[in-house]
Design an enzyme around this catalytic site. Structure first.
Site, mmCIF file in Angstrom:
data_model
loop_
_atom_site.group_PDB
_atom_site.id
_atom_site.type_symbol
_atom_site.label_atom_id
_atom_site.label_comp_id
_atom_site.label_asym_id
_atom_site.label_seq_id
_atom_site.Cartn_x
_atom_site.Cartn_y
_atom_site.Cartn_z
ATOM 1 N N ASP A 1 0.930 -1.242 -0.021
ATOM 2 C CA ASP A 1 -0.110 0.026 -0.036
ATOM 3 C C ASP A 1 0.932 1.175 0.027
ATOM 4 O O ASP A 1 1.407 1.610 1.010
ATOM 5 C CB ASP A 1 -0.931 -0.136 1.196
ATOM 6 C CG ASP A 1 -0.269 -0.432 2.585
ATOM 7 O OD1 ASP A 1 0.737 -0.896 2.323
ATOM 8 O OD2 ASP A 1 -0.903 -0.121 3.500
ATOM 9 N N GLU B 1 12.372 0.689 7.915
ATOM 10 C CA GLU B 1 11.148 -0.218 7.318
ATOM 11 C C GLU B 1 11.490 -0.532 5.894
ATOM 12 O O GLU B 1 11.005 -1.542 5.380
ATOM 13 C CB GLU B 1 9.860 0.763 7.642
ATOM 14 C CG GLU B 1 8.682 -0.112 6.792
ATOM 15 C CD GLU B 1 7.625 1.077 6.720
ATOM 16 O OE1 GLU B 1 6.335 0.520 6.514
ATOM 17 O OE2 GLU B 1 7.809 2.379 6.786
#
Length: 548
Positions: free
Chosen positions: A313, A497
């Site tokens: 996403d 991340e």
């Protein structure tokens, strides 16, 4: 044109002449013997390594002349010199490789891989959470019975697909207790809700994430029959969740997470049970829908939510116009990675049922896996482009976006050898960047597109390529990714991340600031270092591998 070989040959001659001159000077010296002994006891690198020293310094294989003279020999200097005279590295690259194999060079190969591994081991207690027990206050949190690990940063609850890659590192670091606890937590979620939600918040319950639970079970070391039986039942219930749309999917039609292909076969897509803005991205989703005049907002919201279920996403994979998030059409896409994971789930249910002597179940899931495999070969394998692709429902053709999802059939073991070779070639040519695997080849500003690389996709690629004997490419991807993680760690002190694998730096894009912590990066890094113990992390180069 002067060749590197002739250049190094002249350097060797110069070194020999220099050595003779030094010896002659020494023979004529009037210094007392005690002074000579003192001088010899303090031999410099030039004294010890003679012609090798001259070759290294004159060829400038290191930018700073002080670099080599501060290096520490890995072996006795006489042995190094014997090896040097025997091999005679003929090019600057060969000379550099010889030096890196023979010396610990500051700022180049002087960081022990264990240092990054040790840092990650220290992070596990920071990211670990005790079992929650019963909720003590109203709020969105869903409780879990056993200890677990969170990704970090804004992600302060357990997430579904993140956890598989985190578990890889926990296994490598001997934290089987946390692995078993997290599997039990996921079993608990399936038993309570019928599926594993995106994350343990009430606002995530309407969707799941890429179904890695079956692969998590491969990491378990428990031998208790009752535990296996309970987990198999949970796995079958999760499969039923993903296949719930079977009851309403008509010919060439989609229902919930099920798509009936033109030949009647069934494949899966991402979907969400709600068609409203996501609670956690409410303003962002409303802003996206307001820009779209051609579709009802509910359709846009559903596709945004389905994109979140995918874990990607967002990505150009889900967009009809790669530069416009408002063109999102996740429900129109039959994803190759999701269906590869579903095949892996069906194969494991088949195996579990066989061990449980449930022959009807075994036959059912063997048939399901076989049918899915055939459908994916028919609709998702694009031989002329040497890749596995997503399938676009309305268009009736493979999607145009090349992404690292093409490696999922290799990762789960469903590709044949010819497909694997072809995908390896495509990966080498198009997806390998300076710092690891690109997510896609398109730059859109979305975080699941170029130039970003993500830990889970690196592992899918590394493991998938290795499974099919593409060891050199697997190792190259591992090395490049480790270099990215390590260099960024040295610069920031953080495990992140996502990363920019083009410029080897922290990643960008997305709906929120870059997060550190970070569960799946820690897990994949530890797993790579466990698998490739010979890799030495370097802080100044694009993923070079050396063998100590």
């Amino acid at each position: 044109m002067t060749t590197a070989k002739s250049h190094l040959g002249r350097l060797s001659l110069l070194a020999s002449s220099l050595a003779i001159a030094l010896l002659s000077t020494g023979a004529e010296s009037k210094e007392p013997s005690s002074s000579v002994a003192s001088r010899i006891a303090a031999d410099t690198p030039a004294d010890l390594f003679g012609e090798l020293f001259v070759a290294v310094q004159q060829s400038r294989i290191f930018d700073d002349g002080k670099t080599f003279v501060d290096a520490v020999p890995r072996r006795d200097p006489a042995v190094i010199m014997a090896d040097y005279r025997r091999t005679r590295p003929a090019t600057p690259d060969a000379l550099r490789n010889f030096v890196l194999a023979s010396f610990v060079v500051p700022g180049v190969n002087d960081t022990d891989p264990g240092s990054l591994r040790a840092h990650i081991r220290k992070l596990w207690p920071t990211l670990a959470r005790d079992g929650d027990g019963e909720p003590t206050a109203p709020g969105s949190r869903i409780t879990l019975p056993r200890p677990y690990v969170v990704p970090g940063g804004r992600f302060r609850e357990i997430y579904y697909w993140d956890s598989y890659f985190t578990m890889l590192g926990l296994v490598a670091d001997g934290r089987d207790d946390l692995v078993e606890g997290m599997i039990d937590d996921f079993v608990s979620l399936i038993e309570r809700f019928g599926h594993i939600p995106n994350g343990t918040r009430t606002y995530y319950l309407s969707r799941s994430q890429p179904p890695f639970f079956a692969l998590m079970l491969d990491l378990s070391k428990t031998t208790e029959p009752a535990v296996h039986a309970r987990r198999l039942a949970a796995l079958r219930r999760e499969h039923a969740f993903w296949m719930a749309g079977e009851r309403c999917a008509g010919a060439a039609f989609a229902c919930e997470r099920i798509v009936r292909m033109p030949d009647g076969s069934l494949l899966n897509r991402y979907w969400d049970g709600r068609d409203t803005p996501r609670d956690e991205s409410f303003a962002e989703d409303r802003a996206t829908a307001e820009k779209v005049s051609s579709r009802p907002p509910a359709e846009v919201y559903r596709d945004l939510r389905a994109g979140a279920e995918s874990g990607w996403d967002f990505s150009s994979r889900w967009l009809s116009n790669p530069q416009d998030l408002g063109s999102i059409q996740t429900g129109n896409v039959v994803p190759v990675d999701l269906n590869a994971l579903m095949w892996a789930m069906e194969r494991r249910i088949e195996t579990g049922c066989r061990k449980a002597q449930d022959l009807a179940c075994e036959r059912e899931f063997a048939g399901r896996a076989k049918a899915r495999h055939s459908a994916m070969d028919r609709y998702m394998w694009v031989a002329r482009e040497r890749r596995f692709a997503d399938w676009l429902l309305r268009e009736g053709r493979p999607g145009p976006v090349l992404s690292s999802a093409t490696l999922y059939p290799l990762f789960v073991g469903m590709a044949n050898s010819a497909q694997a070779r072809a995908v390896a070639g495509t990966t080498r040519q198009n997806l390998v960047a300076r710092g690891g695997l690109r997510t896609t080849t398109l730059r859109t500003g979305q975080q699941w597109d170029a130039p970003n690389g993500w830990a889970p996709l690196q592992w899918v690629g590394i493991a998938g390529l290795r499974r099919y004997g593409e060891h050199a490419l697997s190792r190259e991807v591992a090395s490049r990714w480790l270099n990215t993680v390590h260099r960024t760690y040295l610069e920031t002190g953080k495990m992140l991340e996502k990363y920019d694998v083009e410029d080897v730096r922290p990643g960008g894009g997305g709906e929120y600031p870059l997060q550190d912590g970070f569960g799946w990066t820690n897990g994949v890094t530890s797993a790579i270092l466990e698998q490739y113990t010979q890799l030495i992390e370097r802080s100044n180069g694009p993923g070079t591998v050396t063998t100590p």
